[in-house]
Write an enzyme that holds these catalytic residues in place. Structure first.
Site, short mmCIF file in Angstrom:
data_model
loop_
_atom_site.label_atom_id
_atom_site.label_comp_id
_atom_site.label_asym_id
_atom_site.label_seq_id
_atom_site.Cartn_x
_atom_site.Cartn_y
_atom_site.Cartn_z
N GLU A 1 0.11 -1.61 -0.23
CA GLU A 1 0.38 -0.21 0.63
C GLU A 1 1.22 1.88 0.15
O GLU A 1 1.18 1.63 -1.34
CB GLU A 1 -1.16 -0.01 0.84
CG GLU A 1 -2.03 1.12 0.79
CD GLU A 1 -3.30 1.01 2.26
OE1 GLU A 1 -4.21 1.22 2.50
OE2 GLU A 1 -2.76 0.03 2.63
N HIS A 2 1.42 1.57 1.43
CA HIS A 2 1.84 3.27 1.77
C HIS A 2 3.08 2.53 2.30
O HIS A 2 2.90 2.00 3.10
CB HIS A 2 1.06 4.40 1.98
CG HIS A 2 0.36 4.45 0.94
ND1 HIS A 2 -0.72 4.99 -0.04
CD2 HIS A 2 -1.49 3.71 1.82
CE1 HIS A 2 -1.84 4.72 -0.28
NE2 HIS A 2 -2.17 4.71 0.59
N MET A 3 4.61 3.09 1.93
CA MET A 3 5.83 3.11 2.15
C MET A 3 5.38 4.54 3.87
O MET A 3 4.94 5.43 3.53
CB MET A 3 6.90 4.07 1.99
CG MET A 3 7.48 2.79 1.09
SD MET A 3 8.43 1.66 1.19
CE MET A 3 9.21 2.03 2.19
N GLY B 1 4.16 2.52 6.07
CA GLY B 1 2.80 1.58 7.01
C GLY B 1 1.71 2.26 7.31
O GLY B 1 1.79 3.54 7.68
N CYS C 1 1.83 3.33 11.18
CA CYS C 1 2.16 4.95 11.68
C CYS C 1 2.53 6.15 11.33
O CYS C 1 1.91 7.05 11.11
CB CYS C 1 3.68 4.22 12.07
SG CYS C 1 4.51 5.88 12.99
N GLY D 1 -8.17 -3.25 20.68
CA GLY D 1 -7.68 -3.72 20.51
C GLY D 1 -6.62 -4.14 18.44
O GLY D 1 -7.74 -3.30 17.93
N ALA E 1 5.11 2.11 17.76
CA ALA E 1 5.99 1.92 16.28
C ALA E 1 7.45 1.72 16.48
O ALA E 1 8.33 1.07 16.03
CB ALA E 1 6.09 2.94 15.61
N HIS F 1 16.93 24.85 35.49
CA HIS F 1 15.61 25.43 36.30
C HIS F 1 15.63 26.83 34.94
O HIS F 1 16.35 27.44 35.10
CB HIS F 1 16.17 25.80 37.64
CG HIS F 1 14.73 26.95 37.54
ND1 HIS F 1 13.78 26.03 38.78
CD2 HIS F 1 14.79 28.16 38.61
CE1 HIS F 1 12.96 27.33 39.32
NE2 HIS F 1 14.00 28.24 39.42
#
Length: 462
Positions: free
Chosen positions: A33-35, A37, A39, A267, A315, A441
């Site tokens: 599909e798509h590079m 994934g 994520c 899930g 990921a 700080h």
């Protein structure tokens, strides 16, 4: 013939490919599909773009606290979604550039194992070809899990994909499941004005987190106007013309409520089907491929990484597994097995949640004698100045050795800060070394220092 074929170009697969190329291996990646994934295209990255918009909405609604007068403001959900998609597209393009830069071959199509070192690829137009390699890594990821009677239809009942590209804002929303995915969407839609109800089968939301974090998060979400129902199940969903009526059972009693839309977040399950695994010794257990700490399956020469290889479904876990696996294949001297206990978890809701290592309950269950430290953000100057004083940091130490067993945080930017504790665990840092570390700080990271100090009775600002 390649040295390595990687099936899947998500954060596990593409990172493994780059590391393999760095080690001198000839690599082929098969992606259907798509590079990038899930994520980069439908998960981590575009959801963070959406959540950034909800953060802006939150700031605008509290502008008066900072001395600004904003009488009216509005948002365009289509433009919010459009920006999210552009961000995803930019990252995907970047991954393709990295593949080209590292001379990695990308083959578009669906892969299936044919035998030792052999992979059949079927393109979208039905053409088949065969690839061969010494080793094969399965990095096919996972998909949203469904239950009978709760099947998504892409219109009224959504998975994460539909939830990321709404054509219009729902006025009311039911989120089934209160893990990271469910809570992030609940947070996004609530901040933009939707009436949100979350149903969780366990007795508390965010059940993998420390109990104190879960309890604090629930109070914060309910204060924001979310309705949260725990210890409950959605028995069925009856679809209307433009809404869904849910039958919710809690404590033996059933009730019905109607919502514009429903998001399923119960899930995920690994994409193990149609890979040709039945012709190998690869074991599939509870929907995921069983592997060793090096990513090895039961079939010599076949490895698995990322979501398809089981939890945690993150990921960064997939990427690191990819590096570990490739270094093992290449015989790299510095290779190391993956320690799942040092993988941080982050939930990008408001307030943010982050953790690493054991919860207090798990440490006690393991028979550890422990010391616990806590520090609230209300005691931190920078958090107060930011107008974000809600939350706390909690640290759990082994009382005998000073080992940092776990760290749990809820509050502003904790997803950025957790890495400090991850490094500490990786380096096996003791409580003494953490207490001797100088924190700048004013920063909200000072809460991390104070929590450590509190575990040993040395807290300063509380």
């Amino acid at each position: 013939m390649s040295d390595l074929i990687i099936i899947g170009g998500g954060p596990g697969g593409y990172v493994a490919a780059i590391r393999a190329a760095q080690l001198g291996l000839k690599v082929t990646v098969v992606e259907r599909e798509h590079m990038g994934g899930i994520c980069l295209n439908w998960g981590c990255i575009p959801t963070k773009a959406l959540l950034r918009s909800s953060e802006i909405a939150h700031l605008l609604s509290h502008a008066g606290d900072f001395g600004f007068t904003i009488k009216d403001y509005s948002f365009d959900i289509k433009k919010i979604v459009e920006r999210s998609r552009k961000v995803a597209s930019q990252l995907t393009t970047g991954v393709k550039f990295l593949m080209k830069k590292n001379k990695i071959e990308i083959v578009d199509g669906v892969a299936k194992l044919l035998g030792k070192g052999r992979v059949e690829v079927t393109t979208k137009d039905g053409k088949k070809s065969e690839l061969t390699a010494k080793n094969i890594i399965i990095a096919t990821g996972a998909r949203a899990r469904t239950l009978p009677g709760l099947e998504p239809d892409g219109t009224l009942i959504w998975t994460y994909k539909e939830a990321m590209v709404p054509e219009a804002m729902p006025k009311s929303l039911l989120v089934i499941g209160s893990g990271a995915i469910g809570i992030e969407f609940a947070s996004f839609y609530r901040a933009l004005g939707a009436d949100v109800t979350v149903v969780e089968v366990m007795d508390r939301i965010l059940p993998v987190e420390d109990e104190e974090v879960s309890a604090f998060a629930r109070k914060a979400f309910e204060k924001q106007g979310m309705k949260i129902i725990t210890g409950a199940t959605v028995k069925k969903l009856d679809k209307g013309s433009d809404n869904v009526t849910a039958t919710i059972e809690q404590g033996g009693k059933s009730s019905q409520s109607t919502f514009d839309r429903v998001i399923l977040a119960i899930g995920i399950t690994g994409n193990t089907e149609n890979l040709g695994l039945e012709g190998t010794q690869v074991r599939v257990e509870k929907g995921h491929i069983a592997i060793s700490p090096w990513g090895e399956t039961a079939e010599p020469g076949i490895y698995a990484i990322g979501d398809v290889a089981g939890p945690p479904w993150l990921a960064h876990k997939a990427s690191h597994e990819g590096v570990v696996c490739v270094e093992k294949i290449a015989g790299y001297k510095g290779a190391h097995p993956l320690d799942l206990n040092n993988i941080p978890g982050c939930t990008y809701c408001a307030p943010q949640i982050a953790s690493v290592g054991m919860t207090e309950a798990k440490a006690k269950a393991a028979g550890r004698e422990i010391k616990v430290g806590r520090f609230p953000f209300i005691g931190n100057g920078k958090a107060i100045a930011l107008g974000e004083p809600e939350g706390f940091v909690k640290t759990v130490f082994d009382a005998k050795t000073g080992e940092l067993l776990g760290a749990h945080m809820i509050g502003p930017e904790v997803t950025e800060m957790i890495q400090g504790y991850v490094i500490a665990r990786t380096l096996e840092t003791t409580e003494a070394q953490l207490m001797q570390t100088v924190f700048p700080h004013p920063t909200i990271s000072e809460t991390m220092h104070e929590s450590v100090l509190d575990a040993y009775g040395r807290v300063i600002h509380m």
